[in-house]
Design an enzyme around this catalytic site. Structure first.
Site, PDB file in Angstrom:
ATOM      1  N   GLY A  16      11.003  55.646  40.613  1.00 50.48           N
ATOM      2  CA  GLY A  16      10.713  56.117  41.970  1.00 50.48           C
ATOM      3  C   GLY A  16      10.518  57.611  42.116  1.00 50.48           C
ATOM      4  N   THR A  17      10.027  58.278  41.056  1.00 48.16           N
ATOM      5  CA  THR A  17       9.800  59.723  41.231  1.00 48.16           C
ATOM      6  C   THR A  17       8.662  59.974  42.216  1.00 48.16           C
ATOM      7  OG1 THR A  17       8.292  59.942  39.344  1.00 48.16           O
ATOM      8  CG2 THR A  17      10.635  60.250  38.904  1.00 48.16           C
ATOM      9  N   MET A  95       4.770  47.551  39.757  1.00 51.05           N
ATOM     10  CA  MET A  95       4.181  46.958  38.559  1.00 51.05           C
ATOM     11  C   MET A  95       3.877  45.471  38.724  1.00 51.05           C
ATOM     12  SD  MET A  95       3.873  49.562  36.720  1.00 51.05           S
ATOM     13  CE  MET A  95       4.518  51.206  36.432  1.00 51.05           C
ATOM     14  N   ILE A  97       0.406  43.133  39.999  1.00 49.44           N
ATOM     15  CA  ILE A  97      -0.957  43.180  40.565  1.00 49.44           C
ATOM     16  C   ILE A  97      -0.992  42.240  41.764  1.00 49.44           C
ATOM     17  CG2 ILE A  97      -3.372  42.575  40.124  1.00 49.44           C
ATOM     18  CD1 ILE A  97      -3.037  43.728  37.342  1.00 49.44           C
ATOM     19  N   LEU A  98      -1.505  42.748  42.865  1.00 47.27           N
ATOM     20  CA  LEU A  98      -1.536  41.967  44.105  1.00 47.27           C
ATOM     21  C   LEU A  98      -2.860  41.206  44.190  1.00 47.27           C
ATOM     22  CD1 LEU A  98      -0.013  44.787  46.294  1.00 47.27           C
ATOM     23  CD2 LEU A  98       1.099  42.592  45.769  1.00 47.27           C
ATOM     24  N   ASN A 112      -2.735  53.386  46.040  1.00 51.76           N
ATOM     25  CA  ASN A 112      -2.022  53.301  44.768  1.00 51.76           C
ATOM     26  C   ASN A 112      -2.198  54.608  44.006  1.00 51.76           C
ATOM     27  OD1 ASN A 112      -0.738  51.989  42.434  1.00 51.76           O
ATOM     28  ND2 ASN A 112      -2.783  51.949  41.520  1.00 51.76           N
ATOM     29  N   HIS A 114      -2.390  56.064  40.212  1.00 54.09           N
ATOM     30  CA  HIS A 114      -2.594  55.616  38.834  1.00 54.09           C
ATOM     31  C   HIS A 114      -2.635  56.841  37.917  1.00 54.09           C
ATOM     32  CE1 HIS A 114      -3.823  53.030  35.575  1.00 54.09           C
ATOM     33  NE2 HIS A 114      -4.698  53.960  35.252  1.00 54.09           N
TER      34      HIS A 114
HETATM   35  C1  GAR Z   1       3.801  56.526  37.584  1.00 56.39           C
HETATM   36  O1  GAR Z   1       3.339  57.301  36.507  1.00 56.39           O
HETATM   37  C2  GAR Z   1       2.646  55.757  38.193  1.00 56.39           C
HETATM   38  O2  GAR Z   1       1.448  56.488  38.222  1.00 56.39           O
HETATM   39  C3  GAR Z   1       2.529  54.588  37.258  1.00 56.39           C
HETATM   40  O3  GAR Z   1       3.866  54.250  36.979  1.00 56.39           O
HETATM   41  C4  GAR Z   1       4.711  55.404  37.090  1.00 56.39           C
HETATM   42  C5  GAR Z   1       5.840  55.111  38.064  1.00 56.39           C
HETATM   43  O4  GAR Z   1       6.789  56.139  38.077  1.00 56.39           O
HETATM   44  N1  GAR Z   1       1.784  53.525  37.855  1.00 56.39           N
HETATM   45  C6  GAR Z   1       0.942  52.749  37.178  1.00 56.39           C
HETATM   46  O5  GAR Z   1       0.774  52.820  35.985  1.00 56.39           O
HETATM   47  C7  GAR Z   1       0.189  51.734  38.018  1.00 56.39           C
HETATM   48  N2  GAR Z   1      -0.928  51.185  37.298  1.00 56.39           N
HETATM   49  P1  GAR Z   1       7.810  56.332  39.286  1.00 56.39           P
HETATM   50  O6  GAR Z   1       8.527  54.993  39.505  1.00 56.39           O
HETATM   51  O7  GAR Z   1       8.749  57.385  38.792  1.00 56.39           O
HETATM   52  O8  GAR Z   1       7.036  56.766  40.492  1.00 56.39           O
END
Ligand code: GAR
Length: 201
Positions: A16-17, A95, A97-98, A112, A114
């Site tokens: 969740g950063t 994580m 896919i909807l 979103n 990415h």
């Molecule tokens: C982030 O780097 C985000 O961009 C990626 O997962 C990480 C979640 O980190 N998302 C994907 O790869 C989606 N395809 P977080 O939980 O610390 O925000």
């Protein structure tokens, strides 16, 4: 929506950063047209839930295993979003896919983040560290992050913002992931959310 703040739900699965970047941007006034009123996780114990609680934001956990299929899981999420009168949905490290039945219900209302410059290293199978592993093994010299609207094509919706990040000698997927977050994701996700909320019709 100019005078009334859009109600925002953030969907998470992990640390969740990016959620934290949104909370901080709300506190600092970068996000002023929307308010995060709900965080939904599809993983029990996700640290993102703690971040939400620390910020006084309501949370919910919806687990796929409690439903017979993906449709049931998505309908459960939709029911909460409807009950809470959510206007905009942010996928921040969500994580799962909807399906089109979900994305079609919120056209240009789901965004979103990415961790690459779409259309590179995106689509089904490209998530989290895998994206950075792919960028490093391809040998690109520049990567970055993209915030886009979510439609029925994984990572295929209209792009809202992108930011490039240099790859450096000796990068590992973990080092690169951190640099992409710090230099790109945590900046363009709040800015994109503010843009979308301020332009809501
Ligand atoms: C982030 O780097 C985000 O961009 C990626 O997962 C990480 C979640 O980190 N998302 C994907 O790869 C989606 N395809 P977080 O939980 O610390 O925000």
């Amino acid at each position: 929506m100019a005078e009334k703040k859009a109600k925002v739900a953030v969907l998470v699965s992990g640390g969740g950063t990016n959620l934290q970047a949104l909370i901080d941007a709300q506190h600092s006034g970068i996000i002023k047209s929307g308010e995060i009123t709900l965080v939904i996780s599809n993983k029990e114990g996700a640290y993102a839930l703690e971040r939400a609680k620390n910020a006084g934001i309501e949370t919910a956990v919806v687990l796929k295993r409690n439903y017979s299929d993906a449709l049931g899981f998505e309908e459960a999420i939709k029911a909460i979003l409807t009950e809470k009168e959510i206007d905009v949905i942010v996928l921040a490290g969500f994580m799962s896919i909807l399906s089109e039945s979900f994305t079609g219900a919120y056209p240009e209302r789901i965004i979103n983040v990415h961790p690459s410059l779409i259309p590179s290293f995106c689509g089904a199978g490209f998530y989290g560290l895998r994206v950075h592993e792919a960028a490093l093994s391809y040998g690109v010299k520049v990567t970055g992050a993209t915030v886009h609207f979510v439609n029925e094509i994984p990572d295929g919706g209209r792009i809202i913002m992108q930011k490039a990040v240099e790859i450096e000698e000796g990068d590992t997927p973990e080092i690169l992931q951190k640099r992409v977050m710090e230099q790109a994701e945590w900046k363009i996700l709040p800015l994109s959310l503010e843009k979308v909320c301020s332009e809501l019709k």
